[in-house]
Scaffold this active site. Sequence first.
Site, PDB file in Angstrom:
ATOM      1  N   LYS A  95      11.829  -3.696  -3.762  1.00 10.45           N
ATOM      2  CA  LYS A  95      11.112  -4.563  -2.830  1.00 10.45           C
ATOM      3  C   LYS A  95      12.125  -5.344  -1.990  1.00 10.45           C
ATOM      4  O   LYS A  95      13.103  -5.858  -2.520  1.00 10.45           O
ATOM      5  CB  LYS A  95      10.248  -5.552  -3.606  1.00 10.45           C
ATOM      6  CG  LYS A  95       9.427  -6.428  -2.688  1.00 10.45           C
ATOM      7  CD  LYS A  95       8.698  -7.533  -3.426  1.00 10.45           C
ATOM      8  CE  LYS A  95       7.942  -8.403  -2.454  1.00 10.45           C
ATOM      9  NZ  LYS A  95       7.854  -9.791  -2.845  1.00 10.45           N
ATOM     10  N   HIS A 144       7.672  -9.613   5.654  1.00 10.42           N
ATOM     11  CA  HIS A 144       6.718 -10.563   6.245  1.00 10.42           C
ATOM     12  C   HIS A 144       6.125  -9.983   7.536  1.00 10.42           C
ATOM     13  O   HIS A 144       4.931 -10.123   7.811  1.00 10.42           O
ATOM     14  CB  HIS A 144       7.409 -11.888   6.602  1.00 10.42           C
ATOM     15  CG  HIS A 144       8.130 -12.544   5.460  1.00 10.42           C
ATOM     16  ND1 HIS A 144       9.417 -13.006   5.562  1.00 10.42           N
ATOM     17  CD2 HIS A 144       7.746 -12.812   4.194  1.00 10.42           C
ATOM     18  CE1 HIS A 144       9.790 -13.540   4.410  1.00 10.42           C
ATOM     19  NE2 HIS A 144       8.787 -13.427   3.552  1.00 10.42           N
TER      20      HIS A 144
HETATM   21  N1  MSP Z   1       3.703 -18.358  -0.078  1.00 14.31           N
HETATM   22  C1  MSP Z   1       3.155 -17.286  -0.834  1.00 14.31           C
HETATM   23  C2  MSP Z   1       1.815 -16.877  -0.276  1.00 14.31           C
HETATM   24  C3  MSP Z   1       0.800 -17.959  -0.208  1.00 14.31           C
HETATM   25  S1  MSP Z   1      -0.667 -17.431   0.563  1.00 14.31           S
HETATM   26  C4  MSP Z   1      -1.769 -18.636   0.264  1.00 14.31           C
HETATM   27  C5  MSP Z   1       4.099 -16.091  -0.805  1.00 14.31           C
HETATM   28  N2  MSP Z   1       4.957 -16.052   0.213  1.00 14.31           N
HETATM   29  S2  MSP Z   1       6.066 -14.909   0.455  1.00 14.31           S
HETATM   30  O1  MSP Z   1       6.711 -15.295   1.667  1.00 14.31           O
HETATM   31  O2  MSP Z   1       6.880 -14.748  -0.694  1.00 14.31           O
HETATM   32  O3  MSP Z   1       5.334 -13.554   0.617  1.00 14.31           O
HETATM   33  C6  MSP Z   1       4.080 -13.444   1.219  1.00 14.31           C
HETATM   34  C7  MSP Z   1       3.691 -12.042   1.519  1.00 14.31           C
HETATM   35  O4  MSP Z   1       4.662 -11.409   2.346  1.00 14.31           O
HETATM   36  C8  MSP Z   1       3.547 -11.053   0.379  1.00 14.31           C
HETATM   37  O5  MSP Z   1       2.425 -11.146  -0.363  1.00 14.31           O
HETATM   38  C9  MSP Z   1       3.454  -9.792   1.194  1.00 14.31           C
HETATM   39  O6  MSP Z   1       2.213  -9.713   1.830  1.00 14.31           O
HETATM   40  C10 MSP Z   1       4.512 -10.033   2.237  1.00 14.31           C
HETATM   41  N3  MSP Z   1       5.759  -9.440   1.803  1.00 14.31           N
HETATM   42  C11 MSP Z   1       6.898 -10.063   1.415  1.00 14.31           C
HETATM   43  N4  MSP Z   1       7.820  -9.122   1.127  1.00 14.31           N
HETATM   44  C12 MSP Z   1       7.301  -7.887   1.316  1.00 14.31           C
HETATM   45  C13 MSP Z   1       7.767  -6.587   1.285  1.00 14.31           C
HETATM   46  N5  MSP Z   1       9.004  -6.286   0.935  1.00 14.31           N
HETATM   47  N6  MSP Z   1       6.919  -5.601   1.663  1.00 14.31           N
HETATM   48  C14 MSP Z   1       5.651  -5.853   2.106  1.00 14.31           C
HETATM   49  N7  MSP Z   1       5.176  -7.064   2.143  1.00 14.31           N
HETATM   50  C15 MSP Z   1       5.938  -8.092   1.664  1.00 14.31           C
HETATM   51  O7  MSP Z   1       3.997 -15.241  -1.663  1.00 14.31           O
END
Ligand code: MSP
Length: 505
Positions: A298, A21
């Site tokens: 990931k 994040h």
């Molecule tokens: N809630 C949804 C997004 C809704 S936007 C209208 C979601 N949330 S999430 O918390 O699972 O992840 C959001 C984003 O966090 C991912 O798309 C990415 O941009 C980032 N990442 C989460 N884990 C990641 C990694 N391990 N590496 C890079 N980015 C990552 O999906």
Amino acid sequence: MTRTYVTTPIYYVNAEPHLGHAYTTIVGDAITRWSRLLGNDTKYVTGTDEHGLKIQQAADAAGLTPQQFTDEIAPKFAAAWERLNIANDDFIRTTEPRHKAAVAELLQRCYDAGDIELDTFAGKYCVACEEYYSDDELVILDGVEDCCPVHARPVQYFEEENYFFRLSRFQDRLLDWYAKHPTALRPEHRGNEALGLIRGGLRDFSVSRTSLEWGIPLPWDPKHVTYVWFDALTNYLAAVGFGSDDQDYRDWWPATHLIGKDIVRQHCVYWPAMLMSAGVEPPKRWAIGGWLLVGGEKMSKTSGNVVNPLDLIDDIGLDGFRYYVLAETPYGSDGDFTYEGLVGRYNSDLANNLGNLAARVATVVAKKCGGVGTAPSPDSPLAAAATTAYTDAAASWDDLQPSRALDATWGLIRATNAHLEQNEPWKAEPGPAVDAVMGDALEALRIVAILCSPAIPDTAQAVWERIGMSGQVADQRLPDAATWGGYEAGPTVTKGDPLFPRITL
Ligand code: MSP
């Protein structure tokens, strides 16, 4: 005045903020800060995604109501971003009234346009993705059928009456729009994946659920709550007042969205189609990032390999961490996080290059110039290096590529170190020749401080002050501030503690 609106995905609050994040949020922050240096009025928004089955299940497991649960986790994201020096102007939560108003408005517009219709849904759903899957997308893992290709765990079957968004009607309109906006999807190779999804054919998707309570009721049929992705995507409009403050929305829309490659389908296919249906312009650009992997996987709560960014800051310092995140991996590619990689990059680029240059310049100015800054020479060989650094950095920031922009900036640092080594002012007698070489180095540091400030704001300000500049480096305006010759003789130059003490593993 040019207005720029930058967003991050809003993060699910089923987990605490992790390095993945932080990655997207720091990239957005740096892009925002660069935009501000250009003098653009820039709004940067992040937030939390709080509805849906996944959150309801996490709240149940914690023995809390979903509202209590989200109220507990959402502030942890806000606090983490403060600690990471994220200059967001707003933090939107999908449980806020302004968000609910925007969702109701967007749904109603799509419904009135005839693009949302009642139908029966029967199919498979991954709660971790909050996404529907067709049989051909599912995988068999360890003999278990019907597993989600992203989360490697079984999906759920369910059947119920749902409202559907008629995405299948938008294939030509989407392809047409993207053909007319060929640079909207960045980087190109990730954009091609999005276009491939559209060309592959589009299925209508369900936008409501009746078997779930934790969501926003449909305005025309409140037995249904809104599908969490339709809800979440709308945050980008809600944060600029769509459905509550028309003028604000018109001033800021359309946005530049930073997203991960895992959420391309929702952002680059569903979202522009929803907007077209509602008569709203599609986003301006999408910057699609890769994943940060740990041991080839990931990083995610589900994989159990989560790295807490705040622990890394304790070890390597805030700007050391920010720099690593921005410089190590080209945006769009996957990056493999290792502690050795973090320390290696810190030592080579920050301790040996920038830190060493700043210390060396201050030491020689103290010894040979009485601690007073001297003027650069107008025809210094470093002037060309400074112009190249600015031009290349600007083009790379504009293309949403921080790693390239920083490499261009570090080109000027390397050139300045080489210039000093060639002239060896520490060996020469004080006098005009030494003054000129040190003036060149001070001027290069002034420009470096400006160019690196989006990535490492605190360090940039420290360099700025040590070379005797007044005010805030963030208040400088490009391109003028990067023009060679801005450093004037006279200020006191100070050495201070090492900016980046070397770290041994
Ligand atoms: N809630 C949804 C997004 C809704 S936007 C209208 C979601 N949330 S999430 O918390 O699972 O992840 C959001 C984003 O966090 C991912 O798309 C990415 O941009 C980032 N990442 C989460 N884990 C990641 C990694 N391990 N590496 C890079 N980015 C990552 O999906």
